[in-house]
Design a protein around this motif. Structure first.
Motif, PDB file in Angstrom:
ATOM      1  N   LEU A   1      -1.198   8.145  -9.385  1.00 14.79           N
ATOM      2  CA  LEU A   1      -0.535   8.578  -8.161  1.00 14.79           C
ATOM      3  C   LEU A   1      -1.313   8.244  -6.888  1.00 14.79           C
ATOM      4  O   LEU A   1      -0.773   8.361  -5.791  1.00 14.79           O
ATOM      5  CB  LEU A   1      -0.300  10.099  -8.195  1.00 14.79           C
ATOM      6  CG  LEU A   1       0.625  10.633  -9.285  1.00 14.79           C
ATOM      7  CD1 LEU A   1       0.609  12.157  -9.274  1.00 14.79           C
ATOM      8  CD2 LEU A   1       2.045  10.117  -9.090  1.00 14.79           C
ATOM      9  N   HIS A   2      -2.551   7.842  -7.027  1.00 12.08           N
ATOM     10  CA  HIS A   2      -3.396   7.649  -5.844  1.00 12.08           C
ATOM     11  C   HIS A   2      -2.759   6.632  -4.884  1.00 12.08           C
ATOM     12  O   HIS A   2      -2.250   5.591  -5.304  1.00 12.08           O
ATOM     13  CB  HIS A   2      -4.788   7.160  -6.255  1.00 12.08           C
ATOM     14  CG  HIS A   2      -5.812   7.324  -5.178  1.00 12.08           C
ATOM     15  ND1 HIS A   2      -5.946   6.413  -4.151  1.00 12.08           N
ATOM     16  CD2 HIS A   2      -6.723   8.295  -4.952  1.00 12.08           C
ATOM     17  CE1 HIS A   2      -6.905   6.816  -3.339  1.00 12.08           C
ATOM     18  NE2 HIS A   2      -7.395   7.954  -3.799  1.00 12.08           N
ATOM     19  N   PRO A   3      -2.777   6.943  -3.582  1.00 17.50           N
ATOM     20  CA  PRO A   3      -2.165   6.046  -2.589  1.00 17.50           C
ATOM     21  C   PRO A   3      -2.665   4.616  -2.626  1.00 17.50           C
ATOM     22  O   PRO A   3      -1.934   3.690  -2.226  1.00 17.50           O
ATOM     23  CB  PRO A   3      -2.527   6.721  -1.260  1.00 17.50           C
ATOM     24  CG  PRO A   3      -2.667   8.174  -1.602  1.00 17.50           C
ATOM     25  CD  PRO A   3      -3.263   8.201  -2.977  1.00 17.50           C
ATOM     26  N   ASP A   4      -3.898   4.385  -3.085  1.00 14.80           N
ATOM     27  CA  ASP A   4      -4.423   3.018  -3.154  1.00 14.80           C
ATOM     28  C   ASP A   4      -3.574   2.136  -4.054  1.00 14.80           C
ATOM     29  O   ASP A   4      -3.538   0.905  -3.887  1.00 14.80           O
ATOM     30  CB  ASP A   4      -5.863   3.025  -3.672  1.00 14.80           C
ATOM     31  CG  ASP A   4      -6.841   3.540  -2.629  1.00 14.80           C
ATOM     32  OD1 ASP A   4      -6.427   3.704  -1.462  1.00 14.80           O
ATOM     33  OD2 ASP A   4      -8.009   3.801  -2.983  1.00 14.80           O
ATOM     34  N   ASN A   5      -2.865   2.750  -5.014  1.00 19.25           N
ATOM     35  CA  ASN A   5      -2.030   1.985  -5.926  1.00 19.25           C
ATOM     36  C   ASN A   5      -0.721   1.541  -5.288  1.00 19.25           C
ATOM     37  O   ASN A   5       0.016   0.749  -5.884  1.00 19.25           O
ATOM     38  CB  ASN A   5      -1.712   2.815  -7.177  1.00 19.25           C
ATOM     39  CG  ASN A   5      -2.939   3.177  -7.976  1.00 19.25           C
ATOM     40  OD1 ASN A   5      -3.907   2.418  -8.014  1.00 19.25           O
ATOM     41  ND2 ASN A   5      -2.929   4.338  -8.611  1.00 19.25           N
ATOM     42  N   PHE A   6      -0.421   2.063  -4.103  1.00 19.12           N
ATOM     43  CA  PHE A   6       0.877   1.805  -3.490  1.00 19.12           C
ATOM     44  C   PHE A   6       0.762   1.097  -2.132  1.00 19.12           C
ATOM     45  O   PHE A   6       1.717   1.075  -1.362  1.00 19.12           O
ATOM     46  CB  PHE A   6       1.638   3.125  -3.316  1.00 19.12           C
ATOM     47  CG  PHE A   6       1.945   3.810  -4.613  1.00 19.12           C
ATOM     48  CD1 PHE A   6       3.161   3.625  -5.245  1.00 19.12           C
ATOM     49  CD2 PHE A   6       1.001   4.640  -5.220  1.00 19.12           C
ATOM     50  CE1 PHE A   6       3.447   4.247  -6.449  1.00 19.12           C
ATOM     51  CE2 PHE A   6       1.275   5.265  -6.421  1.00 19.12           C
ATOM     52  CZ  PHE A   6       2.500   5.068  -7.045  1.00 19.12           C
ATOM     53  N   CYS A   7      -0.394   0.526  -1.876  1.00 19.31           N
ATOM     54  CA  CYS A   7      -0.609  -0.113  -0.570  1.00 19.31           C
ATOM     55  C   CYS A   7       0.304  -1.327  -0.364  1.00 19.31           C
ATOM     56  O   CYS A   7       0.558  -1.725   0.780  1.00 19.31           O
ATOM     57  CB  CYS A   7      -2.074  -0.499  -0.401  1.00 19.31           C
ATOM     58  SG  CYS A   7      -2.707  -1.596  -1.672  1.00 19.31           S
ATOM     59  N   GLN A   8       0.806  -1.935  -1.444  1.00 25.72           N
ATOM     60  CA  GLN A   8       1.704  -3.078  -1.328  1.00 25.72           C
ATOM     61  C   GLN A   8       3.167  -2.681  -1.495  1.00 25.72           C
ATOM     62  O   GLN A   8       4.044  -3.544  -1.507  1.00 25.72           O
ATOM     63  CB  GLN A   8       1.350  -4.130  -2.383  1.00 25.72           C
ATOM     64  CG  GLN A   8      -0.076  -4.655  -2.298  1.00 25.72           C
ATOM     65  CD  GLN A   8      -0.360  -5.340  -0.978  1.00 25.72           C
ATOM     66  OE1 GLN A   8       0.491  -6.044  -0.443  1.00 25.72           O
ATOM     67  NE2 GLN A   8      -1.557  -5.138  -0.435  1.00 25.72           N
ATOM     68  N   LYS A   9       3.421  -1.375  -1.616  1.00 25.03           N
ATOM     69  CA  LYS A   9       4.781  -0.889  -1.815  1.00 25.03           C
ATOM     70  C   LYS A   9       5.423  -0.551  -0.470  1.00 25.03           C
ATOM     71  O   LYS A   9       4.816  -0.690   0.593  1.00 25.03           O
ATOM     72  CB  LYS A   9       4.769   0.351  -2.719  1.00 25.03           C
ATOM     73  CG  LYS A   9       4.168   0.123  -4.089  1.00 25.03           C
ATOM     74  CD  LYS A   9       5.018  -0.794  -4.938  1.00 25.03           C
ATOM     75  CE  LYS A   9       4.449  -0.927  -6.349  1.00 25.03           C
ATOM     76  NZ  LYS A   9       5.297  -1.779  -7.210  1.00 25.03           N
ATOM     77  N   SER A  10       6.667  -0.070  -0.529  1.00 25.23           N
ATOM     78  CA  SER A  10       7.386   0.295   0.688  1.00 25.23           C
ATOM     79  C   SER A  10       6.741   1.519   1.336  1.00 25.23           C
ATOM     80  O   SER A  10       5.979   2.254   0.707  1.00 25.23           O
ATOM     81  CB  SER A  10       8.851   0.598   0.356  1.00 25.23           C
ATOM     82  OG  SER A  10       8.943   1.775  -0.438  1.00 25.23           O
ATOM     83  N   SER A  11       7.058   1.726   2.608  1.00 25.60           N
ATOM     84  CA  SER A  11       6.489   2.870   3.329  1.00 25.60           C
ATOM     85  C   SER A  11       6.912   4.182   2.698  1.00 25.60           C
ATOM     86  O   SER A  11       6.143   5.157   2.682  1.00 25.60           O
ATOM     87  CB  SER A  11       6.924   2.831   4.795  1.00 25.60           C
ATOM     88  OG  SER A  11       8.341   2.848   4.909  1.00 25.60           O
ATOM     89  N   LYS A  12       8.127   4.238   2.149  1.00 18.59           N
ATOM     90  CA  LYS A  12       8.597   5.461   1.499  1.00 18.59           C
ATOM     91  C   LYS A  12       7.783   5.750   0.246  1.00 18.59           C
ATOM     92  O   LYS A  12       7.389   6.898   0.001  1.00 18.59           O
ATOM     93  CB  LYS A  12      10.087   5.334   1.151  1.00 18.59           C
ATOM     94  CG  LYS A  12      10.668   6.578   0.486  1.00 18.59           C
ATOM     95  CD  LYS A  12      12.169   6.463   0.268  1.00 18.59           C
ATOM     96  CE  LYS A  12      12.914   6.530   1.588  1.00 18.59           C
ATOM     97  NZ  LYS A  12      14.378   6.638   1.380  1.00 18.59           N
TER      98      LYS A  12
END
Length: 273
Positions: A138-149
């Motif tokens: 769930l860590h935000p670092d895993n979603f840095c390339q994902k959408s803003s939502k």
């Protein structure tokens, strides 16, 4: 057929705000009605988009129509959440179909979140393992390339898991949370109803700690407080297992005072004694 207005009235009277919100979002609401005068009835509603259809279909049974009937029944319910991205049924954190991260659910039970039994005695190693596993995905670092939502949802989910872990990790906060789930809140600050003799004991311990100059004496006070906390923790565990919430609340009040002293002992030792 039963009108949306009637369903909303029924849920509001029973305090089902989450289900009421789910109706507006077009989610599935499953209700089990238990009556003290009749057998349990399963009421399953699928609420369509209310912009197009203002009716919900009762698959089984029927809703009580008057206040006397409402007062004789209580309900349990589950709300199936739908994915914001594809509309499929979602699991706790991700969509079961498109695997996209979901926003945190309102009023999520911390025990469910960390997949542990809702009990005072928990397996701390298992709790920590679950926490680490969740933060890994769930860590935000895993979603840095994902959408803003998705980035927003990962931040919120990660923060919620952190909060849940902090709450359940320590006996005092875990017990406070368990009582909160039952609608019992502990007062902030000094408890005016506490036994005067007990308050005198606490005051004397605090004074001794303030006047103590040697590390050995500070450690002795800390050891005494830890032993008291251990005894209170055992009593609290027994009370919660028995469902004796009033005694559990009283014990928590005592633990709160000794926990404060324990923190002061740690502060004194950190000062260099």
């Amino acid at each position: 057929m039963t009108t949306l207005h009637r369903l909303r009235l029924f849920l509001t009277l029973h305090g089902f705000k989450h289900a009421n919100k789910a109706i507006s979002n077009g989610q599935c609401v499953n209700i089990t009605s238990h009556s003290c005068v009749s057998p349990a009835r399963d009421l399953s509603f699928h609420c369509k988009n209310i912009k197009d259809d203002f009716h919900c279909t009762a698959a089984k049974g029927h809703l009580p129509l008057n206040c006397s009937q409402l007062s004789k029944c209580f309900c349990t319910m589950s709300v199936k959440r739908l994915c914001w991205n594809c509309g499929s049924t979602v699991e706790l954190f991700f969509c079961s179909s498109c695997k996209v991260i979901q926003p945190p659910e309102d009023n999520t039970n911390y025990f469910d979140l960390l997949n542990c039994e809702q009990a005072f005695s928990v397996d701390n190693q298992k709790l920590q393992k679950r926490f680490v596993e969740l933060q890994r995905v769930l860590h935000p670092d895993n979603f840095c390339q994902k959408s803003s939502k998705e980035q927003e949802y990962s931040e919120r989910q990660s923060a919620l898991v952190n909060k849940a872990y902090r709450m359940l990790q320590k006996p005092l906060s875990r017990a406070v949370y368990m009582l909160k789930l039952q609608g019992i809140l502990l007062e902030e600050g000094t408890d005016a109803t506490a036994d005067p003799q007990f308050l005198l004991e606490i005051m004397e311990i605090n004074e001794s700690l303030e006047e103590t100059q040697g590390q050995d004496e500070i450690n002795a006070i800390g050891q005494s407080v830890r032993e008291k906390l251990k005894d209170l923790t055992e009593q609290l565990n027994s009370s919660l297992n028995k469902g004796d919430l009033r005694t559990a609340k009283d014990l928590l009040t005592l633990m709160k005072y000794f926990t404060n002293i324990e923190e002061k002992v740690k502060e004194r030792l950190a000062e260099g004694w």
